[in-house]
Write an enzyme that holds these catalytic residues in place. Structure first.
Site, PDB file in Angstrom:
ATOM      1  N   TRP A 318     -16.570 -20.806  48.631  1.00  0.00           N
ATOM      2  CA  TRP A 318     -15.923 -21.297  49.844  1.00  0.00           C
ATOM      3  C   TRP A 318     -15.380 -20.113  50.644  1.00  0.00           C
ATOM      4  O   TRP A 318     -15.371 -20.109  51.859  1.00  0.00           O
ATOM      5  CB  TRP A 318     -14.780 -22.257  49.502  1.00  0.00           C
ATOM      6  CG  TRP A 318     -14.096 -22.817  50.720  1.00  0.00           C
ATOM      7  CD1 TRP A 318     -14.461 -23.946  51.393  1.00  0.00           C
ATOM      8  CD2 TRP A 318     -12.963 -22.277  51.412  1.00  0.00           C
ATOM      9  NE1 TRP A 318     -13.629 -24.140  52.476  1.00  0.00           N
ATOM     10  CE2 TRP A 318     -12.702 -23.131  52.506  1.00  0.00           C
ATOM     11  CE3 TRP A 318     -12.158 -21.161  51.211  1.00  0.00           C
ATOM     12  CZ2 TRP A 318     -11.657 -22.904  53.402  1.00  0.00           C
ATOM     13  CZ3 TRP A 318     -11.124 -20.927  52.100  1.00  0.00           C
ATOM     14  CH2 TRP A 318     -10.877 -21.804  53.175  1.00  0.00           C
ATOM     15  N   HIS A 319     -14.923 -19.090  49.922  1.00  0.00           N
ATOM     16  CA  HIS A 319     -14.309 -17.947  50.587  1.00  0.00           C
ATOM     17  C   HIS A 319     -15.305 -17.019  51.248  1.00  0.00           C
ATOM     18  O   HIS A 319     -14.920 -16.134  52.010  1.00  0.00           O
ATOM     19  CB  HIS A 319     -13.443 -17.152  49.605  1.00  0.00           C
ATOM     20  CG  HIS A 319     -12.140 -17.816  49.324  1.00  0.00           C
ATOM     21  ND1 HIS A 319     -12.010 -18.826  48.403  1.00  0.00           N
ATOM     22  CD2 HIS A 319     -10.913 -17.655  49.868  1.00  0.00           C
ATOM     23  CE1 HIS A 319     -10.748 -19.240  48.392  1.00  0.00           C
ATOM     24  NE2 HIS A 319     -10.068 -18.551  49.277  1.00  0.00           N
ATOM     25  N   GLY A 320     -16.567 -17.181  50.943  1.00  0.00           N
ATOM     26  CA  GLY A 320     -17.532 -16.327  51.612  1.00  0.00           C
ATOM     27  C   GLY A 320     -18.890 -16.464  50.966  1.00  0.00           C
ATOM     28  O   GLY A 320     -19.005 -16.743  49.779  1.00  0.00           O
ATOM     29  N   PHE A 469     -13.851 -17.174  56.826  1.00  0.00           N
ATOM     30  CA  PHE A 469     -14.019 -18.307  55.917  1.00  0.00           C
ATOM     31  C   PHE A 469     -14.278 -19.610  56.650  1.00  0.00           C
ATOM     32  O   PHE A 469     -13.953 -19.756  57.784  1.00  0.00           O
ATOM     33  CB  PHE A 469     -12.797 -18.439  55.018  1.00  0.00           C
ATOM     34  CG  PHE A 469     -12.470 -17.129  54.365  1.00  0.00           C
ATOM     35  CD1 PHE A 469     -13.458 -16.404  53.709  1.00  0.00           C
ATOM     36  CD2 PHE A 469     -11.219 -16.581  54.466  1.00  0.00           C
ATOM     37  CE1 PHE A 469     -13.183 -15.199  53.140  1.00  0.00           C
ATOM     38  CE2 PHE A 469     -10.931 -15.369  53.894  1.00  0.00           C
ATOM     39  CZ  PHE A 469     -11.918 -14.669  53.234  1.00  0.00           C
TER      40      PHE A 469
END
Lengths: 469, 372
Positions: A318-320, A469
């Site tokens: 989700w963060h990248g 993000f």
């Protein structure tokens, strides 16, 4: 537009709030909606359509679910909503990554879409998914008013960097909300504190990380490496929690109550605790919509451990869109599993400080995976942290001298101590304590606001991390 | 004060901070140029459909608003003072050195050996083809290293200088480093600017005399004249702190008339000192009219000797000292000269030949030196 900019503070903010407060009650939502569209379109003149599309899709799906309530057909719009949101997210955020991965695995040369990431897409797709799921589950009523729903998705305070607000948390206030002077004052102060966190702490300490991360990791000493990753840890925390504070404060000024997103994560004495204190709205989203539906901890320990791994892999990416983010998630999954199995128990035998230090090392190691990105860079950096490139050198001493005051302030503000002191003053209902409190609660936010403006105007170094993000 | 009034008061303070500057910003005029920052400020971008939808308009507009914000200079000052309060010794690439010296920062990581070797190779060609004398001036961080903040990193220029000395040979390499190091307690660098002072240049001249075996002209160090007493240089602009200004001095022996100066083959002047610059921020421009591609100087000394200088701005306060040794001096700054340097040199060379001098500070040598 970012909050920490001259444009936002001295163009958007005054004009928006003058219009908002001057307008009669029934006009407030339309002003908030249009203002939010301008706010978003300023940075994303094309992708604003994508956001509106996402809004419309979920509005329609919500209505359809409501109409089919009780019958099996209600599942269709639910699935449609989840598929559309994940497809949008998958295409715009993970398209390049997937294509590159497939290419390197198969030797194919499929061209990557190469599109820039739409700002805030990870936040608003998660918000709208929570809406349709909640409607399907009967936890929320479908919104009939398209404008009110549009306000929920597009509302500028939390649009681009969270907190991820669940629909049911704000449903009532979308329609009917009121404010009093106390909550406006509280929200305004909260905004100032958030702005100061972002501009004075995150940007200031970020320069240390920018300096160290740009070096050749084979030539940095152990002390430099630790200073660097400590700087990144503070940068990302104050950047993100400062942004959350600003969002929550702005929401409060308008009568919304957004959920808290951070609760002093760096005082955690275990990784389990850290994830209850860090990016709370994301953690609770995954718990509610992924972990518990997978069975959570109700289907035996082995199944629970698998669920943990799945959830933290998802949290990671989700963060990248990158392997390092996946490994970052897996690193935490590993630690969480260890803590569930035995480590948590072992830690409980020792004083709390041992747990805090263990968590600090675990989280800082995690930040290396998060921030460095390439495998060779990650190994090089970890090697330096282990002292294999020497313990201390002139560079480290110089950097320590340049940043120790800021690091100490950052450390202090990462703990609840300043807040506790302020609360104690506030509770002293009489005498000099109260006078000091009355003065401080005005002077400090005003001074921080002025210093933050100076920081923004006087410094071109003003990147915002969570835009990726 | 009850709770309600108290809250209203807080709101009033915070809102008025925002509103006062919003209104002030609304009534201020746009500035083209910032004196303190010594640069052009971003201007209002033109609105067009392509610019709007590409997002360029938004980012240009944002730059414009930030650059033009009311009280910008004051805000920068506050920001800098906050940094100093936080015990920072480096601000915007400038070290806050001892004795009020501002010293430009050059980090070792920004300069590679390959870059140095590439420039040295060009220098070698120039020395071989023209028997050029080499004068590389160390920057303040290398000479005034005792005034740098504790443990402050700087690019060590001695290795570069050793290599240059080797390739130029003893009778062509002017050792400026040694003599400046000897005199490092004197005012050889400006406190607020990246250049050396005329006194620094004078010691450079001493080193030059020694290498070239020339007879010294009796310049009187104590007779130097101050052209200006409040010079706040480019390093001062970067940090914008309250500092004691420097003085710009020159040797009165170098203003002898009649002389002819031709700038870029166009504008003629009768002096190498341009007093008009003393009314501007860029007072160092006093020497040789700031930056030019080519300057041609006919000195009043009938010596029938020609000098060709390939240089950066460090040379500007040094060249006056050369006037007593040459009848004609050509000054070329490759940063501004676009043609082939060797062609120009062939054109300029008189029948009896000319001396060639390469004069750079070490950093600009690595960044800007060209020869082809």
């Amino acid at each position: 537009m970012v909050f920490s900019s001259i444009l936002f503070l001295f163009r958007f903010l005054p004009i928006f709030f003058i219009c908002y407060f001057a307008a009669p009650k029934r006009m407030k939502n339309i002003i908030l909606f249009l203002g939010s569209l301008i706010f978003y379109a300023w940075g994303e003149p094309v992708y604003v359509l994508l956001m509106l599309f996402s809004t419309l899709v979920d509005y329609v799906n919500g209505r359809l679910i409501e109409r089919c309530r009780g019958s099996r057909k209600a599942k269709i719009p639910l699935v449609a909503s989840v598929v559309v949101n994940l497809a949008v997210l998958g295409f715009f955020k993970y398209g390049d990554f997937l294509v590159h991965t497939v290419n390197s695995l198969t030797g194919a040369s499929v061209p990557a879409p190469g599109l820039p990431l739409p700002i805030g897409i990870s936040f608003y797709t998660f918000q709208t998914m929570s809406y349709t799921i909640d409607v399907y589950r009967g936890n929320a009523k479908a919104q009939r008013n398209l404008l009110d729903f549009g306000v929920y998705v597009a509302m500028f305070p939390q649009l681009i960097a969270g907190p991820i607000v669940k629909y049911r948390d704000v449903a009532e206030r979308l329609h009917e909300r009121s404010v009093d002077l106390q909550s406006v004052s509280h929200g305004a102060k909260r905004f100032c504190f958030g702005l100061a966190k972002k501009v004075l702490l995150a940007n200031g300490i970020g320069m240390l990380w920018a300096d160290i991360s740009g070096r050749d990791y084979r030539q940095i000493s152990m002390m430099t490496a630790w200073l660097g990753i400590l700087a990144f840890a503070f940068q990302i925390y104050f950047d993100f929690s400062g942004y959350s504070d600003m969002a929550i404060g702005l929401g409060e000024i308008m009568g919304f109550h957004f959920p808290e997103n951070f609760n002093y994560p760096y005082i955690s004495s275990s990784v389990t605790e850290f994830w209850r204190r860090w990016h709370i709205s994301l953690g609770s989203w995954f718990r509610e919509y992924v972990y518990i539906p997978l069975g959570g901890n109700r289907k035996g320990l082995p199944r629970q451990l698998v669920n943990i791994v799945i959830v933290w892999m998802l949290t990671g990416i989700w963060h990248g869109a990158g392997w390092n983010f996946l490994f970052w998630g897996l690193w935490f999954a590993f630690l969480l599993v260890m803590e569930k199995m035995f480590l948590g128990k072992v830690l409980s035998w020792f004083p709390r400080i041992v747990g805090i230090l263990y968590t600090a090392v675990a989280v800082l190691t995690g930040w290396v995976l998060f921030a460095v990105e390439t495998p060779s860079g990650i190994f090089g950096y970890l090697r330096a942290m282990l002292g294999l490139g020497g313990f201390i050198d002139r560079d480290a001493l110089y950097l320590g001298g340049e940043y120790y005051v800021l690091l100490l302030i950052a450390l202090a503000v990462s703990t609840p101590i300043p807040k506790m002191l302020a609360d104690r003053l506030e509770k002293s209902k009489t005498g000099p304590g109260m006078a000091l409190w009355r003065l401080g609660e005005k002077v400090i936010p005003a001074a921080l606001l002025l210093l933050a403006i100076a920081g923004i105007a006087g410094d071109s170094y003003n990147p915002f991390l969570y835009f990726r993000f | 004060m009850n709770e309600k009034n108290n809250a209203a008061f807080t709101i009033a303070i915070l809102a008025s901070i925002i509103l006062i500057f919003t209104v002030a910003d609304f009534f201020r005029g746009d500035r083209i140029y910032s004196e303190t920052e010594n640069r052009l400020l971003a201007q209002k971008p033109e609105l067009s459909r392509t610019e709007l939808f590409s997002g360029n308009y938004a980012s240009d507009y944002e730059k414009y608003v930030t650059d033009q914000f009311a009280g910008r200079d004051k805000w920068i000052e506050i920001k800098t003072n906050t940094d100093i309060l936080l015990q920072k010794k480096e601000i915007g690439g400038v070290y806050l050195g001892a004795d009020d010296y501002l010293i430009e920062q050059h980090l070792p990581k920004d300069f590679t050996d390959e870059q140095a070797d590439e420039k040295l190779e060009l220098l070698r060609q120039l020395v071989e083809e023209w028997n050029a004398a080499v004068m590389l001036v160390p920057t303040a961080d290398n000479i005034l290293s005792n005034k740098l903040p504790a443990n402050a990193p700087y690019y060590d220029e001695t290795e570069l200088l050793e290599k240059a000395a080797q390739l130029a040979g003893e009778d062509r390499y002017v050792d400026v480093y040694g003599i400046l190091r000897e005199h490092r307690d004197e005012e050889i660098y400006y406190r607020t600017d990246r250049h050396w002072t005329s006194l620094g240049a004078y010691y450079g001249y001493q080193a030059w005399l020694e290498t070239m075996g020339e007879n010294p002209y009796p310049y009187d160090v104590n007779g130097m004249v101050a052209a200006d007493e409040d010079f706040l240089g480019s390093l001062h602009s970067k940090v914008n702190l309250n500092r004691q200004p420097d003085s710009i001095r020159y040797f009165p022996e170098t203003v002898k008339k009649p002389m002819k100066v031709l700038y870029d083959f166009q504008r003629e002047s009768d002096t190498i000192f341009e007093e008009s610059y003393l009314d501007t921020k860029n007072k160092y421009g006093f020497f040789l009219d700031d930056s030019h591609a080519v300057i041609e100087i006919d000195t009043p000394y009938r010596l029938n000797k020609t000098l060709f200088v390939i240089k950066d701005s460090y040379a500007n306060c040094f060249i006056p000292l050369m006037m007593t040794h040459y009848q004609k001096i050509y000054v070329v700054d490759p940063q501004y000269y676009n043609g082939r340097l060797s062609d120009l040199m062939e054109q300029c060379e008189p029948r009896e030949g000319m001396d060639v001098l390469v004069l750079y500070d070490c950093i600009h040598f690595l960044e800007e030196f060209r020869y082809q």
